[in-house]
Design a protein around this motif. Structure first.
Motif, PDB file in Angstrom:
ATOM      1  N   LEU A  33       0.813  -1.179   0.004  1.00 48.44           N
ATOM      2  CA  LEU A  33       0.067   0.037  -0.104  1.00 48.44           C
ATOM      3  C   LEU A  33       0.813   1.148   0.033  1.00 48.44           C
ATOM      4  O   LEU A  33       1.802   1.184   0.643  1.00 48.44           O
ATOM      5  CB  LEU A  33      -0.870   0.047   1.263  1.00 48.44           C
ATOM      6  N   SER A  34       0.640   2.190  -0.956  1.00 46.10           N
ATOM      7  CA  SER A  34       1.195   3.423  -0.954  1.00 46.10           C
ATOM      8  C   SER A  34       0.058   4.567  -0.971  1.00 46.10           C
ATOM      9  O   SER A  34      -0.510   4.604  -1.894  1.00 46.10           O
ATOM     10  CB  SER A  34       1.985   3.614  -2.269  1.00 46.10           C
ATOM     11  N   LEU A  35       0.194   5.338   0.001  1.00 51.86           N
ATOM     12  CA  LEU A  35      -0.901   6.328   0.147  1.00 51.86           C
ATOM     13  C   LEU A  35      -0.045   7.785   0.220  1.00 51.86           C
ATOM     14  O   LEU A  35       0.793   8.004   0.761  1.00 51.86           O
ATOM     15  CB  LEU A  35      -1.660   6.558   1.395  1.00 51.86           C
ATOM     16  N   TYR A  36      -0.198   8.540  -0.854  1.00 50.11           N
ATOM     17  CA  TYR A  36       0.292   9.985  -1.292  1.00 50.11           C
ATOM     18  C   TYR A  36      -0.253  11.030  -0.257  1.00 50.11           C
ATOM     19  O   TYR A  36      -1.663  10.953  -0.354  1.00 50.11           O
ATOM     20  CB  TYR A  36       0.310  10.261  -2.524  1.00 50.11           C
ATOM     21  N   PRO A  37       0.183  11.768   0.500  1.00 51.32           N
ATOM     22  CA  PRO A  37      -0.419  12.631   1.449  1.00 51.32           C
ATOM     23  C   PRO A  37      -0.664  13.884   0.482  1.00 51.32           C
ATOM     24  O   PRO A  37      -0.144  14.338  -0.667  1.00 51.32           O
ATOM     25  CB  PRO A  37       0.776  13.108   2.030  1.00 51.32           C
ATOM     26  N   ASP A  38      -1.464  14.699   1.218  1.00 50.16           N
ATOM     27  CA  ASP A  38      -2.199  15.908   0.439  1.00 50.16           C
ATOM     28  C   ASP A  38      -2.629  15.702  -0.870  1.00 50.16           C
ATOM     29  O   ASP A  38      -2.386  16.593  -1.747  1.00 50.16           O
ATOM     30  CB  ASP A  38      -1.369  17.042   0.793  1.00 50.16           C
ATOM     31  N   SER A  39      -3.384  14.464  -1.169  1.00 49.41           N
ATOM     32  CA  SER A  39      -3.672  14.472  -2.583  1.00 49.41           C
ATOM     33  C   SER A  39      -4.795  13.522  -2.701  1.00 49.41           C
ATOM     34  O   SER A  39      -5.372  12.923  -1.605  1.00 49.41           O
ATOM     35  CB  SER A  39      -2.749  13.509  -3.454  1.00 49.41           C
ATOM     36  N   GLY A  40      -5.584  13.663  -3.817  1.00 51.48           N
ATOM     37  CA  GLY A  40      -6.786  12.891  -4.080  1.00 51.48           C
ATOM     38  C   GLY A  40      -6.668  12.003  -5.232  1.00 51.48           C
ATOM     39  O   GLY A  40      -5.712  11.129  -5.308  1.00 51.48           O
ATOM     40  N   HIS A  41      -7.576  12.032  -6.146  1.00 50.30           N
ATOM     41  CA  HIS A  41      -7.572  11.077  -7.388  1.00 50.30           C
ATOM     42  C   HIS A  41      -6.528  11.212  -8.290  1.00 50.30           C
ATOM     43  O   HIS A  41      -6.318  10.095  -8.742  1.00 50.30           O
ATOM     44  CB  HIS A  41      -9.050  10.943  -7.945  1.00 50.30           C
ATOM     45  N   GLY A  42      -5.974  12.342  -7.995  1.00 45.38           N
ATOM     46  CA  GLY A  42      -4.827  12.566  -9.300  1.00 45.38           C
ATOM     47  C   GLY A  42      -3.228  12.474  -8.465  1.00 45.38           C
ATOM     48  O   GLY A  42      -2.421  12.748  -8.848  1.00 45.38           O
ATOM     49  N   SER A  43      -3.472  11.842  -7.481  1.00 41.65           N
ATOM     50  CA  SER A  43      -2.113  11.662  -6.497  1.00 41.65           C
ATOM     51  C   SER A  43      -1.036  10.905  -7.460  1.00 41.65           C
ATOM     52  O   SER A  43       0.386  11.608  -7.082  1.00 41.65           O
ATOM     53  CB  SER A  43      -2.365  10.500  -5.568  1.00 41.65           C
ATOM     54  N   LEU A  44      -1.336  10.152  -8.510  1.00 36.70           N
ATOM     55  CA  LEU A  44      -0.193   9.610  -9.157  1.00 36.70           C
ATOM     56  C   LEU A  44       0.665  10.596 -10.040  1.00 36.70           C
ATOM     57  O   LEU A  44       1.840  10.663 -10.367  1.00 36.70           O
ATOM     58  CB  LEU A  44      -0.405   8.338  -9.972  1.00 36.70           C
TER      59      LEU A  44
END
Length: 106
Positions: free
Chosen positions: A76-87
């Protein structure tokens, strides 16, 4: 390869987990949470990398946790301060993590 059947679950349960999402004036104002049978997820044997933003309202972040918890060996990789466009926001990190993940898949 097992088939995972998803079914929608809305809106009260999801809204109770995410305080910003509250149904109002009879409209559904929060996204649908898609859930699968845990046994189906646990039957997945392929390596899985789950990537999401920590505040994704389109593909709710809680779904990423469910996948990670129930797919054996999932990462699992969750990017901070981001939504659907995190990648796209974290494109260099995303590419690096995907390359590392794919290098480990044999």
């Amino acid at each position: 390869m097992p088939t995972v059947t998803l079914k929608p679950v809305c809106c009260d349960r999801l809204c109770s987990m995410h305080p910003r999402l509250e149904p109002d004036d009879g409209k559904v104002s929060c996204p649908v949470l898609w859930v699968a049978n845990n046994a189906q997820l646990e039957a997945i044997k392929q390596p899985v990398l789950v990537v999401n933003g920590n505040d994704d309202l389109i593909a709710p972040t809680v779904n990423s946790y469910v996948l990670y918890q129930h797919i054996p060996g999932a990462q699992l990789s969750l990017y901070p301060d981001s939504g659907h466009g995190s990648l796209f926001q974290y494109h260099a990190l995303f590419v690096s993590q995907v390359n590392t993940f794919l290098d480990g898949v044999r």
